[in-house]
Write an enzyme that holds these catalytic residues in place. Structure first.
Site, PDB file in Angstrom:
ATOM      1  CG  ASP A  76      -0.285  -0.542   2.475  1.00 40.81           C
ATOM      2  OD1 ASP A  76       0.912  -0.276   2.683  1.00 40.81           O
ATOM      3  OD2 ASP A  76      -0.955  -1.253   3.245  1.00 40.81           O
ATOM      4  CG  ASN A 104      -8.936  -1.895  12.095  1.00 39.44           C
ATOM      5  OD1 ASN A 104      -8.002  -2.514  11.598  1.00 39.44           O
ATOM      6  ND2 ASN A 104      -9.367  -0.744  11.603  1.00 39.44           N
ATOM      7  CG  HIS A 157      -5.891  -2.622   8.868  1.00 44.88           C
ATOM      8  ND1 HIS A 157      -6.030  -1.717   9.892  1.00 44.88           N
ATOM      9  CD2 HIS A 157      -4.580  -2.602   8.544  1.00 44.88           C
ATOM     10  CE1 HIS A 157      -4.865  -1.162  10.168  1.00 44.88           C
ATOM     11  NE2 HIS A 157      -3.957  -1.698   9.366  1.00 44.88           N
ATOM     12  CD  GLU A 187      -8.657   0.951   7.888  1.00 42.02           C
ATOM     13  OE1 GLU A 187      -8.626  -0.032   8.657  1.00 42.02           O
ATOM     14  OE2 GLU A 187      -8.119   2.044   8.161  1.00 42.02           O
TER      15      GLU A 187
END
Length: 263
Positions: free
Chosen positions: A66, A135, A137, A142
């Site tokens: 990314d 979380n 990811h 996400e």
């Protein structure tokens, strides 16, 4: 999914680096998928030691997961720069073989499509190294990311921006969007190795390993991967219900490997 529970961060990094080095030994032109963040840094440090000891990475290529939107390539927190400092330079990779999405492109959608094309032209990712966010990811996929997603623009959650604020002088400097390989792109990799350490990752590890496959915990998509390994320390394994079973299966793996070495 193979789950390996080890004592600490050093052992986690050594295990993951060993998997990578073994693949490079067998396939010198290995295409690696490389992650940023804190989780894989020990893996890179151990792998750099192996390069210093003689591991040949001259034909290795790498694709980053990314990149932030709006940070120039020479910004100290752009992933172009982070990958250069933590992967390319320490491992002695050929910079022309290391690829990062273009977060400064005028046409971001076209840049994402081009990145997918470059991965395909390289023959796909042989081994994708992953970290995981608290979380759930992976990459910057996400919660609620499509399980069929490809490389695309993604808006970062407040949680992710807060977690990454430590790398910036001011929390407001953290970009709000990124380009990230999609979950389906990650699933295309021949092999995936996810590393996680510390109690802050324990809930996410339990959800992605033992919970249902769901967009709310994007890393759970690895349950669908044909060759996925999750390597964690004792702290990150703290909420796994079947931890004893994973330890047992790993002991059997080690036994088989020892028997092969003595044959």
């Amino acid at each position: 999914m193979e789950v390996v529970i080890l004592a600490d961060e050093r052992e986690v990094g050594a295990f993951a680096a060993g998997r990578i080095a073994s693949m490079i030994d067998k396939h010198p032109a290995t295409v690696l998928g490389v992650a940023t963040g804190s989780s894989p840094q020990q893996t890179y440090r151990v792998l750099a030691e192996q390069v210093d000891a003689g591991l040949d990475v001259s034909r290795v290529s790498a694709f980053a997961l990314d990149e932030y939107v709006g940070l120039s390539r020479d910004h100290p927190q752009s992933y172009h720069q982070v990958i250069a400092e933590t992967v390319t330079e320490p491992l002695g990779l050929d910079p022309s073989r290391v690829h990062v999405p273009d977060g400064m492109a005028l046409d971001l959608d076209a840049a994402c499509a081009d990145y997918e094309d470059r991965i395909a032209a390289a023959g796909g990712i042989d081994l994708q190294l992953l970290g995981i966010g608290a979380n759930g990811h992976i990459g910057f996929n996400e919660p609620t990311s499509s399980l069929a997603s490809r490389t695309r623009v993604k808006t970062l959650t407040a949680r992710t921006r807060a977690d990454n604020a430590r790398f910036f002088d001011d929390p407001d400097q953290v970009p709000r969007q990124c380009l990230t390989q999609g979950l389906a792109t990650i699933l295309d990799a021949h092999t995936t190795v996810l590393v996680a350490t510390g109690t802050a990752k324990a809930r996410a590890i339990a959800r992605i390993v033992e919970g249902p496959v769901q967009a709310l915990w994007p890393g759970s998509v690895l349950q669908l991967h044909r060759r996925a390994t999750v390597v964690v320390d004792e702290a990150a394994a703290a909420e796994l219900e079947l931890a004893d079973y994973y330890r047992y299966t790993d002991s059997q793996r080690r036994l088989r490997e020892a028997e092969r070495r003595t044959d």
